[in-house]
Write a protein that holds these residues in place. Structure first.
Motif, PDB file in Angstrom:
ATOM      1  N   SER A  69       0.812  -1.219   0.000  1.00  0.00           N
ATOM      2  CA  SER A  69       0.000   0.000   0.000  1.00  0.00           C
ATOM      3  C   SER A  69       0.845   1.268   0.000  1.00  0.00           C
ATOM      4  O   SER A  69       0.308   2.366  -0.127  1.00  0.00           O
ATOM      5  N   LEU A  70       2.155   1.121   0.172  1.00  0.00           N
ATOM      6  CA  LEU A  70       3.013   2.303   0.232  1.00  0.00           C
ATOM      7  C   LEU A  70       3.019   3.073  -1.080  1.00  0.00           C
ATOM      8  O   LEU A  70       3.074   4.293  -1.098  1.00  0.00           O
ATOM      9  N   ALA A  71       3.030   2.385  -2.197  1.00  0.00           N
ATOM     10  CA  ALA A  71       3.229   3.043  -3.495  1.00  0.00           C
ATOM     11  C   ALA A  71       1.905   3.547  -4.059  1.00  0.00           C
ATOM     12  O   ALA A  71       1.421   3.066  -5.083  1.00  0.00           O
ATOM     13  N   GLY A  72       1.324   4.545  -3.383  1.00  0.00           N
ATOM     14  CA  GLY A  72       0.076   5.125  -3.857  1.00  0.00           C
ATOM     15  C   GLY A  72       0.304   6.386  -4.660  1.00  0.00           C
ATOM     16  O   GLY A  72       1.442   6.811  -4.894  1.00  0.00           O
ATOM     17  N   PRO A  73      -0.789   7.032  -5.093  1.00  0.00           N
ATOM     18  CA  PRO A  73      -0.673   8.245  -5.913  1.00  0.00           C
ATOM     19  C   PRO A  73       0.111   9.366  -5.241  1.00  0.00           C
ATOM     20  O   PRO A  73       0.836  10.102  -5.912  1.00  0.00           O
ATOM     21  N   ALA A  74      -0.027   9.500  -3.915  1.00  0.00           N
ATOM     22  CA  ALA A  74       0.660  10.597  -3.232  1.00  0.00           C
ATOM     23  C   ALA A  74       2.171  10.399  -3.281  1.00  0.00           C
ATOM     24  O   ALA A  74       2.928  11.359  -3.445  1.00  0.00           O
ATOM     25  N   LEU A  75       2.645   9.163  -3.127  1.00  0.00           N
ATOM     26  CA  LEU A  75       4.075   8.908  -3.191  1.00  0.00           C
ATOM     27  C   LEU A  75       4.609   9.191  -4.594  1.00  0.00           C
ATOM     28  O   LEU A  75       5.737   9.658  -4.757  1.00  0.00           O
ATOM     29  N   ILE A  76       3.797   8.940  -5.590  1.00  0.00           N
ATOM     30  CA  ILE A  76       4.189   9.287  -6.960  1.00  0.00           C
ATOM     31  C   ILE A  76       4.381  10.795  -7.079  1.00  0.00           C
ATOM     32  O   ILE A  76       5.318  11.273  -7.726  1.00  0.00           O
ATOM     33  N   ARG A  77       3.507  11.568  -6.413  1.00  0.00           N
ATOM     34  CA  ARG A  77       3.647  13.027  -6.450  1.00  0.00           C
ATOM     35  C   ARG A  77       4.931  13.471  -5.756  1.00  0.00           C
ATOM     36  O   ARG A  77       5.568  14.445  -6.176  1.00  0.00           O
ATOM     37  N   VAL A  78       5.330  12.779  -4.686  1.00  0.00           N
ATOM     38  CA  VAL A  78       6.612  13.090  -4.043  1.00  0.00           C
ATOM     39  C   VAL A  78       7.747  12.927  -5.040  1.00  0.00           C
ATOM     40  O   VAL A  78       8.620  13.803  -5.182  1.00  0.00           O
ATOM     41  N   ALA A  79       7.740  11.803  -5.754  1.00  0.00           N
ATOM     42  CA  ALA A  79       8.789  11.557  -6.738  1.00  0.00           C
ATOM     43  C   ALA A  79       8.762  12.601  -7.846  1.00  0.00           C
ATOM     44  O   ALA A  79       9.814  13.040  -8.337  1.00  0.00           O
ATOM     45  N   GLU A  80       7.578  13.020  -8.257  1.00  0.00           N
ATOM     46  CA  GLU A  80       7.474  14.006  -9.337  1.00  0.00           C
ATOM     47  C   GLU A  80       8.008  15.365  -8.902  1.00  0.00           C
ATOM     48  O   GLU A  80       8.596  16.091  -9.713  1.00  0.00           O
TER      49      GLU A  80
END
Length: 522
Positions: free
Chosen positions: A444-455
Motif C-alpha cells: 500500500s506504500l506506493a500510492g498516488p501521493a508517493l508518486i507526487r513526491v517523486a514528481e
C-alpha cells in the motif's frame, strides 16, 4: 581577567569570585564591570564572515564539545525539548543533524547577505511547522520568541564557557564583540529584538533567570545524556567497522557524557538531579585543554564542515577518502576472520550481514522491518507517523536547497502520502503505524501521493524544464542530495524511470546505493 576554572559556574567575567561561594551565581557586575555600551567596541569590524569573532571559533575543535553542551541546555528548555522529542531525528540520525546544524551556522554567519537571508527564511519555514503539545499537555511552538532566543543564548554562553574551561578565558572586549555578533545572528532570523538583552552586562542576569526558572530535566535532555552517548550510531563512513566503532564509543561515550554534565550550571545540575561524579570537573578541564591542542595542527587539517562531510560520506561514495576507509575496513575484516580461525574459542553464528550483496549480484535485500527501522522511522520512536515523513521532506528540502514553492509542494505531497498510509495501514486507529502493521501491508506504500513526491523531486532536478534529466542535472542531484560524484553519468533520465526508481526504494525490500545515503544512514 582571572580564570575561575575551579568553580562550576559556566560564565567568565572581569573580577574573580571567591571559592567559598563557588555554588552561587555571580552577579552581573562580576561578569563585566564596564558600564558603557559594548556596541562601541570593535567599531568597523565585521559581524559576519572572515574577520568576525565567530569565524575564528567555527573551526576550533573545542567547539564540538561546546555545541554538545549547548544542545543539552537547549533540550532542557521545555519548548525546545518537546519539539526535539516530537519532530527531531537527533536520536536516529545524529550525524546528519550535526552536519545540517554546522551548514546552517556557516550560512548564517557567512559573509554573503543573500545566503543569510535565504537560510533565515528556510529556518523560519522549518520552525513554523514544529508545534504541538508536550507530555504534560503544555503547548509548544518552535517559533516561540523566548525559546528561539534561548537557543542563541546557549551557543554564545557555551562558547564563553569553552574558553574558560580551556584555561583561556575571553577578554571582556572579545566577549562583548562575540555577543554583538550573536545578537546580529538573532536579528537576522527576524526575531524580536527585546528577547535577547541589548548588552552583555544585562545578558548574565537573563541567563541565570532562565536557568533557575525555566529549565527542566526534560525527556530530551535525559535521552541525550543517558542514551545517545552510550548508543551513538556509527557515522555512515564507519558503518562497516562496527567493532572498531563500538570499542571507541564504549570509551568515549561515558567521558563525553560526564564532562558535559560537569560543565552545566551547578544550580541546574542540583535541581535536575544530575549525578556528581568525583573528579569530573578536573576531567572536564583536561578534556577541553587536550582537545584545544588540536588547534596547533597545520592549517587545513581541521575544518568543522570538512570533518562532518567526511563522517557523513556513504561507504559507497565515489569520494577517494571513502574508498580508502572502505579498503581499510576490508583489511580489518580479513584480520578478524584470521583471528577467529586461530582462536580456540567457539565462534557464535553471526546474523546475516545486511550489507552483503544479494545472490543475484544486485542490491542487498532487507526485510520490511529493517526498512521500517532504517528509513521510515526517522524519529526513532518505533512508529511511523507524520513527524517521520515531515523529517524526510525537511532533509530532502535542505539537501536540495529548495525555494519556498517547491518546498511547500514537497511537504504537501508527503502530507497526502501520510493520509494514504493512515487509511491503508493504521489498523488499530491509534493515529500511527506500527512496524507489524507496515510489514503486513507494505504494497500500500506506493500510492498516488508517493508518486507526487517523486514528481516533485524530478521537477526540481530538471533544471531546464525539458521533462528529462540530462547527465549534468543527474550529477548535480547526486552531488547535492547524496554527496556522491557520478562521473560516469551519461544519457538522459526520463520522468517515468526516475519515479519508478524512487517508488522501488520507498516500497521495496532492497537497499539502494542511491537513496540510502539520503534517508537511511545516520
Amino acid at each position: 581577567m582571572t580564570d575561575r576554572t575551579t568553580t562550576g559556574d559556566p560564565h567568565d567575567g572581569a573580577t574573580p569570585r571567591s571559592e567559598s561561594h563557588s555554588s552561587e551565581s555571580p552577579s552581573s557586575e562580576s561578569r563585566g564591570s564596564e558600564s558603557h555600551d559594548e556596541g562601541s567596541r570593535g567599531a568597523g569590524l565585521p559581524l559576519f564572515g572572515p574577520g568576525s569573532q565567530f569565524h575564528e571559533f567555527f573551526d576550533d575543535p573545542r567547539w564540538a564539545l561546546a555545541v554538545v553542551r549547548a544542545t543539552v541546555l537547549e533540550a532542557a528548555h521545555p519548548q525546545v525539548g518537546a519539539a526535539l522529542m516530537d519532530s527531531s531525528t537527533f536520536v536516529t540520525h545524529p550525524w546528519r543533524r550535526l552536519r545540517n546544524t554546522l551548514l546552517s551556522l556557516q550560512r548564517m554567519f557567512g559573509a554573503e547577505e543573500d545566503v543569510r537571508q535565504r537560510e533565515a527564511a528556510r529556518l523560519n519555514r522549518l520552525h513554523a511547522r514544529l508545534n504541538g503539545v508536550d507530555e504534560r499537555n503544555r503547548p509548544y511552538d518552535a517559533l516561540d520568541p523566548g525559546a528561539r532566543a534561548w537557543v542563541v543564548a546557549t551557543l554564545f554562553e557555551s562558547t564563553v564557557t569553552m574558553c574558560r574551561l580551556s584555561g583561556q578565558p575571553l577578554e571582556q572586549a572579545t566577549m562583548e564583540r562575540l555577543y554583538t555578533e550573536f545578537r546580529a545572528f538573532h536579528a537576522a532570523l527576524g526575531d524580536e529584538s527585546g528577547q535577547l538583552p541589548a548588552t552583555l552586562r544585562e545578558f548574565w542576569p537573563y541567563y541565570d533567570r532562565v536557568v533557575e526558572e525555566e529549565l527542566e530535566n526534560t525527556e530530551a535532555l535525559r535521552i541525550i545524556l543517558y542514551r545517545l552517548f552510550d548508543h551513538l550510531p556509527a557515522p555512515p563512513l564507519l558503518g562497516k567497522l562496527p567493532t572498531l566503532w563500538a570499542a571507541g564509543r564504549a570509551l568515549a561515550g561515558p567521558v563525553v557524557g560526564a564532562i558535559t554534565v560537569a560543565s552545566l550550571p551547578e544550580s541546574f545540575r542540583r535541581r535536575a538531579g544530575l549525578p556528581e561524579i568525583p573528579g569530573a570537573q578536573t576531567l572536564t578541564q583536561g578534556a577541553y585543554l587536550t582537545v584545544g591542542l588540536a588547534r596547533f595542527l597545520p592549517d587545513g587539517w581541521l575544518h568543522a564542515r570538512a570533518v562532518s562531510d567526511l563522517l557523513s560520506l556513504s561507504p559507497d561514495s565515489d569520494d577517494p577518502r571513502a574508498r580508502t576507509l572502505a579498503a581499510l575496513g576490508e583489511r580489518m575484516k580479513r584480520a578478524g576472520a584470521l583471528l577467529r580461525l586461530i582462536t580456540p574459542l567457539a565462534d557464535p553464528a553471526d546474523p546475516a550481514d545486511p550489507a552483503d550483496p544479494a545472490e543475484d549480484g544486485g542490491p542487498a535485500r532487507r526485510t520490511a522491518e529493517e526498512f521500517f527501522d532504517e528509513v521510515l522511522d526517522q524519529t526513532g520512536d518505533g512508529y511511523l507517523d507524520w513527524p517521520d515523513l515531515a523529517a524526510m521532506a525537511r532533509e530532502i528540502s535542505g539537501r536540495l536547497d529548495l525555494d519556498e514553492p517547491e518546498e511547500t509542494r514537497l511537504y504537501d505531497a508527503y502530507a497526502d502520502w501520510w493520509r494514504e498510509l493512515q487509511a491503508a495501514l493504521d489498523g488499530d486507529g491509534d493515529g500511527r503505524v506500527g512496524r507489524h502493521e507496515y510489514a503486513a501491508a507494505v504494497p500500500s506504500l506506493a500510492g498516488p501521493a508517493l508518486i507526487r513526491v517523486a514528481e516533485v523531486l524530478f521537477d526540481v532536478t530538471d533544471a531546464d524544464g525539458d521533462r528529462s534529466i540530462d547527465a549534468d542535472e543527474y550529477r548535480a542531484l547526486f552531488r547535492s542530495a547524496f554527496r556522491r560524484e557520478m562521473a560516469d553519468a551519461d544519457g538522459t533520465y526520463s520522468r517515468g524511470a526516475f519515479v519508478q526508481d524512487f517508488l522501488s526504494f520507498m516500497s521495496g525490500r532492497r537497499r539502494s546505493t542511491d537513496y540510502d545515503p539520503l534517508l537511511a544512514e545516520a
